[in-house]
Design a protein around this motif. Structure first.
Motif, PDB file in Angstrom:
ATOM      1  N   GLY A  80       0.779  -1.233   0.000  1.00 53.93           N
ATOM      2  CA  GLY A  80       0.000   0.000   0.000  1.00 53.93           C
ATOM      3  C   GLY A  80       0.807   1.278   0.000  1.00 53.93           C
ATOM      4  N   LYS A  81       2.122   1.181  -0.079  1.00 55.37           N
ATOM      5  CA  LYS A  81       2.988   2.364  -0.093  1.00 55.37           C
ATOM      6  C   LYS A  81       3.626   2.513  -1.471  1.00 55.37           C
ATOM      7  CE  LYS A  81       4.052   1.994   4.783  1.00 55.37           C
ATOM      8  NZ  LYS A  81       5.036   1.631   5.777  1.00 55.37           N
ATOM      9  N   VAL A  82       3.691   3.753  -1.956  1.00 53.83           N
ATOM     10  CA  VAL A  82       4.304   4.019  -3.254  1.00 53.83           C
ATOM     11  C   VAL A  82       5.822   3.855  -3.129  1.00 53.83           C
ATOM     12  CG1 VAL A  82       4.693   5.738  -5.053  1.00 53.83           C
ATOM     13  CG2 VAL A  82       2.442   5.573  -3.963  1.00 53.83           C
ATOM     14  N   ILE A  83       6.373   2.953  -3.937  1.00 58.29           N
ATOM     15  CA  ILE A  83       7.812   2.680  -3.955  1.00 58.29           C
ATOM     16  C   ILE A  83       8.491   3.488  -5.055  1.00 58.29           C
ATOM     17  CG2 ILE A  83       9.549   0.858  -4.249  1.00 58.29           C
ATOM     18  CD1 ILE A  83       7.838   0.577  -1.698  1.00 58.29           C
ATOM     19  N   ASP A  84       7.799   3.607  -6.192  1.00 57.59           N
ATOM     20  CA  ASP A  84       8.317   4.366  -7.333  1.00 57.59           C
ATOM     21  C   ASP A  84       7.106   4.910  -8.084  1.00 57.59           C
ATOM     22  OD1 ASP A  84      10.013   5.485  -9.216  1.00 57.59           O
ATOM     23  OD2 ASP A  84      10.622   3.571 -10.114  1.00 57.59           O
ATOM     24  N   GLU A  85       7.268   6.086  -8.670  1.00 56.57           N
ATOM     25  CA  GLU A  85       6.184   6.671  -9.451  1.00 56.57           C
ATOM     26  C   GLU A  85       6.756   7.465 -10.604  1.00 56.57           C
ATOM     27  OE1 GLU A  85       3.854   9.476  -7.175  1.00 56.57           O
ATOM     28  OE2 GLU A  85       5.634  10.306  -6.261  1.00 56.57           O
ATOM     29  N   SER A  86       5.959   7.549 -11.651  1.00 56.13           N
ATOM     30  CA  SER A  86       6.320   8.340 -12.812  1.00 56.13           C
ATOM     31  C   SER A  86       5.077   9.129 -13.197  1.00 56.13           C
ATOM     32  CB  SER A  86       6.777   7.421 -13.953  1.00 56.13           C
ATOM     33  OG  SER A  86       7.187   8.174 -15.063  1.00 56.13           O
ATOM     34  N   THR A  87       5.139  10.444 -12.963  1.00 59.59           N
ATOM     35  CA  THR A  87       3.957  11.294 -13.144  1.00 59.59           C
ATOM     36  C   THR A  87       4.277  12.484 -14.043  1.00 59.59           C
ATOM     37  OG1 THR A  87       4.478  12.479 -11.101  1.00 59.59           O
ATOM     38  CG2 THR A  87       2.959  10.616 -10.929  1.00 59.59           C
ATOM     39  N   TYR A  88       5.069  12.249 -15.053  1.00 57.57           N
ATOM     40  CA  TYR A  88       5.473  13.303 -15.972  1.00 57.57           C
ATOM     41  C   TYR A  88       4.471  13.416 -17.116  1.00 57.57           C
ATOM     42  CZ  TYR A  88       9.731  12.327 -13.398  1.00 57.57           C
ATOM     43  OH  TYR A  88      10.636  12.093 -12.400  1.00 57.57           O
ATOM     44  N   ILE A  89       4.592  14.458 -17.903  1.00 56.16           N
ATOM     45  CA  ILE A  89       3.753  14.609 -19.089  1.00 56.16           C
ATOM     46  C   ILE A  89       4.520  14.004 -20.263  1.00 56.16           C
ATOM     47  CG2 ILE A  89       2.483  16.210 -20.561  1.00 56.16           C
ATOM     48  CD1 ILE A  89       2.446  18.151 -18.195  1.00 56.16           C
ATOM     49  N   GLN A  90       4.733  12.699 -20.172  1.00 55.05           N
ATOM     50  CA  GLN A  90       5.441  11.924 -21.182  1.00 55.05           C
ATOM     51  C   GLN A  90       5.168  10.460 -20.896  1.00 55.05           C
ATOM     52  OE1 GLN A  90       9.507  12.999 -20.465  1.00 55.05           O
ATOM     53  NE2 GLN A  90       9.745  11.604 -18.781  1.00 55.05           N
ATOM     54  N   PHE A  91       5.722   9.567 -21.712  1.00 46.85           N
ATOM     55  CA  PHE A  91       5.603   8.150 -21.405  1.00 46.85           C
ATOM     56  C   PHE A  91       6.331   7.888 -20.092  1.00 46.85           C
ATOM     57  CE2 PHE A  91       5.270   7.359 -26.230  1.00 46.85           C
ATOM     58  CZ  PHE A  91       3.907   7.578 -26.197  1.00 46.85           C
ATOM     59  N   GLU A  92       5.885   6.873 -19.369  1.00 43.80           N
ATOM     60  CA  GLU A  92       6.301   6.680 -17.981  1.00 43.80           C
ATOM     61  C   GLU A  92       7.124   5.403 -17.791  1.00 43.80           C
ATOM     62  OE1 GLU A  92       5.476   9.296 -16.348  1.00 43.80           O
ATOM     63  OE2 GLU A  92       3.633  10.012 -17.220  1.00 43.80           O
ATOM     64  N   GLN A  93       7.917   5.364 -16.698  1.00 42.71           N
ATOM     65  CA  GLN A  93       8.677   4.175 -16.342  1.00 42.71           C
ATOM     66  C   GLN A  93       8.862   4.104 -14.834  1.00 42.71           C
ATOM     67  OE1 GLN A  93      13.079   3.769 -16.834  1.00 42.71           O
ATOM     68  NE2 GLN A  93      12.522   2.072 -18.194  1.00 42.71           N
TER      69      GLN A  93
END
Length: 149
Positions: free
Chosen positions: A64-77
């Motif tokens: 339930g905890k975010v380990i990694d995130e990609s929240t850019y205005i582009q494709f994500e990883q």
């Protein structure tokens, strides 16, 4: 003569009993460095047009905890690195913003690997704000089992 036949027979038996690893199932990746999850989408036009039309975000969670995130205005990883704890991870895709249907693809692969496991789905324009748990990944040492939810 019997001695040579015996030696030849033993050599054949030893060669036939050599150790070979069973092939991994198609949903398992073995990689000593970690695992990448890439998110790309299309709204029917070019890649740049698709990123203008829709913004999707990608999250990796454990317990339930975010380990990694990609929240850019582009494709994500996002990535599961080799030193992360063994256990279950969830990959979530969010339709953050947009006015069109988005057909998206998740590409899962080991670091420095050219082989991808591909998962595809879509969001309708009316799904804006929706977050889906799309994959479960079970990490056991350097093996990653990917389950499509």
């Amino acid at each position: 003569m019997k001695k040579y036949i015996f030696i030849l027979l033993v050599s054949v038996i030893v060669a036939a009993c050599g150790t070979t690893e069973d092939p991994l199932p198609s949903n398992v990746v073995k990689n000593s460095e970690g695992l990448n999850i890439d998110l790309e989408w299309s709204t029917g036009g070019s890649s740049s047009q698709s990123m203008e039309d829709v913004d999707l975000d990608l999250y990796l969670e454990k317990d339930g905890k975010v380990i990694d995130e990609s929240t850019y205005i582009q494709f994500e990883q996002v990535s599961i690195l080799d030193h992360y704890a063994d256990g279950e991870y969830e990959v979530k895709v969010k339709f953050y913003d947009g006015t069109k249907r988005a057909d998206y693809s998740l590409f899962v692969n080991g670091f420095d690997s050219n082989e991808n496991i591909l998962f595809t789905s879509y969001f309708l324009a009316s799904d804006e704000g929706t977050t889906l748990t799309y994959l479960k990944i079970i990490k056991e040492g350097d093996e990653y089992t990917i389950l499509d939810l």
